[in-house]
Design an enzyme around this catalytic site. Structure first.
Site, PDB file in Angstrom:
ATOM      1  CG  HIS A  43       0.189 -25.881  48.471  1.00  0.00           C
ATOM      2  ND1 HIS A  43      -0.448 -27.073  48.684  1.00  0.00           N
ATOM      3  CD2 HIS A  43      -0.447 -24.970  49.261  1.00  0.00           C
ATOM      4  CE1 HIS A  43      -1.414 -26.896  49.572  1.00  0.00           C
ATOM      5  NE2 HIS A  43      -1.439 -25.628  49.931  1.00  0.00           N
TER       6      HIS A  43
ATOM      7  CG  HIS B  82       5.293 -30.746  49.616  1.00  0.00           C
ATOM      8  ND1 HIS B  82       5.033 -31.862  48.863  1.00  0.00           N
ATOM      9  CD2 HIS B  82       4.124 -30.070  49.704  1.00  0.00           C
ATOM     10  CE1 HIS B  82       3.759 -31.866  48.510  1.00  0.00           C
ATOM     11  NE2 HIS B  82       3.180 -30.788  49.007  1.00  0.00           N
TER      12      HIS B  82
END
Length: 387
Positions: free
Chosen positions: A156, A203
């Site tokens: 991302h 993350h």
């Protein structure tokens, strides 16, 4: 140095960021009182269940550790900001934003964006499978998404950085705009997407930082060669076979795991779409109609009047409809041909995950989408008076 790496990769740092932004695990006592242990909960905010990623509702009769899957939101503006920002790094955003740029702004810019998007996403996906670094653990982290692939690096963050700064670096030679404003917009966009991956618990800070730095490195190394690559992509007779077979080979050589992961399918989709667009741009150059704005460049963008807005919206929805129909028809045909060839059932999901079926199915479907996006859609616009 190692202590810094350990700190940035810790789940506690992610959990601290979530708490600072008002995202907390649901209280265990009230959670158990509201939801029986036989209920599977993928997310809960203030007593309201959130949908599961596969489309099922929260209550489906499966068992799960409810203490690690429920959450409580105490800062709703930040919740909507980060949950909305994380969608800017999802596939749905790419397959709408990139064609929108092609249909309503400049195919040149779309070509640059697709090329860099494909490169950084392939690098990021392969690194995940090779490094095999797990995502932050829950608890203490609250997970707002359910993903089984590995964490390092954050694709991302990679994609958001690549798209934002590729657009920033490419746009000045095509359109007039205030560069400082564009720089601020690029930094804000990439930062929001990156921080959203911490907020959603998907993350670590190290994943996000590494993803951003990898994209920055790829941009820095490739930027001096963009014009040469453009010329080769549009004019060389070697461009179509290279842009078709190289991505296909990379898909077949994708790292093998001891379990199924959707990352190979996602990567094949990206490379197939990129290959289709590239071949389509080459064909447009041969046909002499590229649908690019007329120079001299940089051009001044016209003000957005109601008529221009309506025309842009009409292009977007008609074009998107054509792409959806292309996807459904191509997937329907390719799936049945592959299942017939390998003697498996059309509804056999486990067979569809085999490499010899999954790769050609995804690649051919999104190759067709890329071709239709770059070659067919604008010609349809011309026929119906939208161009």
């Amino acid at each position: 140095m190692w202590s810094v790496v350990s700190y940035l990769s810790s789940s506690e740092l992610v959990a601290s960021f979530q708490r600072a932004c008002g995202l907390f695990p649901a209280p265990r006592a009230s959670h158990e009182r509201l939801w029986p242990r036989s209920t599977k909960i993928h997310g809960r905010a203030n007593g309201t269940s959130a949908p599961c990623p596969d489309g099922e509702h929260a209550a489906n009769g499966h068992t799960s550790d409810v203490s690690s899957s429920g959450y409580e939101v105490r800062n709703w503006p930040l919740y909507f900001l980060f949950v909305g920002s994380t969608t800017l790094g999802n596939e749905v955003f790419y397959i709408t934003f990139l064609p929108f740029i092609h249909w309503n702004l400049d195919p040149f810019l779309c070509r640059r964006l697709v090329n860099m998007w494909a490169v950084v996403m392939y690098i990021g996906q392969v690194m995940k499978e090779m490094l095999m670094i797990p995502r932050p653990s829950s608890p203490p982290v609250v997970k707002l998404e359910q993903r089984i692939e590995f964490g390092m690096p954050s694709t991302h963050a990679m994609a958001a950085t690549a798209i934002a700064f590729t657009l920033l670096l490419s746009a000045p030679e095509r359109v007039k705009f205030q560069f400082e404003f564009g720089l601020v917009a690029a930094v804000v966009l990439s930062s929001l997407v990156s921080l959203s991956r911490l907020y959603t618990g998907m993350h670590s800070a190290l994943d996000v930082i590494c993803g951003t730095l990898i994209s920055a490195f790829v941009l820095g190394v490739s930027y001096p060669h963009w014009d040469s690559l453009d010329f080769f992509q549009l004019n060389s007779p070697l461009s179509p076979p290279i842009t078709l077979f190289l991505p296909l080979i990379l898909c077949y050589k994708y790292p093998e795991l001891d379990h199924y992961s959707a990352t190979r399918a996602d990567t094949t989709i990206i490379l197939g779409c990129s290959a289709g667009c590239s071949i389509g741009y080459w064909l447009n150059q041969r046909l002499g109609v590229t649908f690019e704005p007329s120079g001299p460049f940089p051009v001044t963008l016209p003000p957005i009047t109601p008529a221009i807005f309506t025309l842009g919206a009409a292009r977007f929805f008609v074009g998107l409809l054509i792409l959806v129909l292309t996807r459904q028809v191509t997937k329907w045909i390719a799936l049945r041909l592959l299942c017939l060839y390998y003697s498996v059932g059309v509804n056999d999901v486990s067979a569809h995950r085999r490499k010899e079926i999954e790769v050609p199915l995804k690649f051919s479907t999104y190759l067709a989408i890329g071709l239709v996006n770059s070659v067919v859609v604008c010609r349809v616009f011309t026929l119906v008076g939208l161009l």
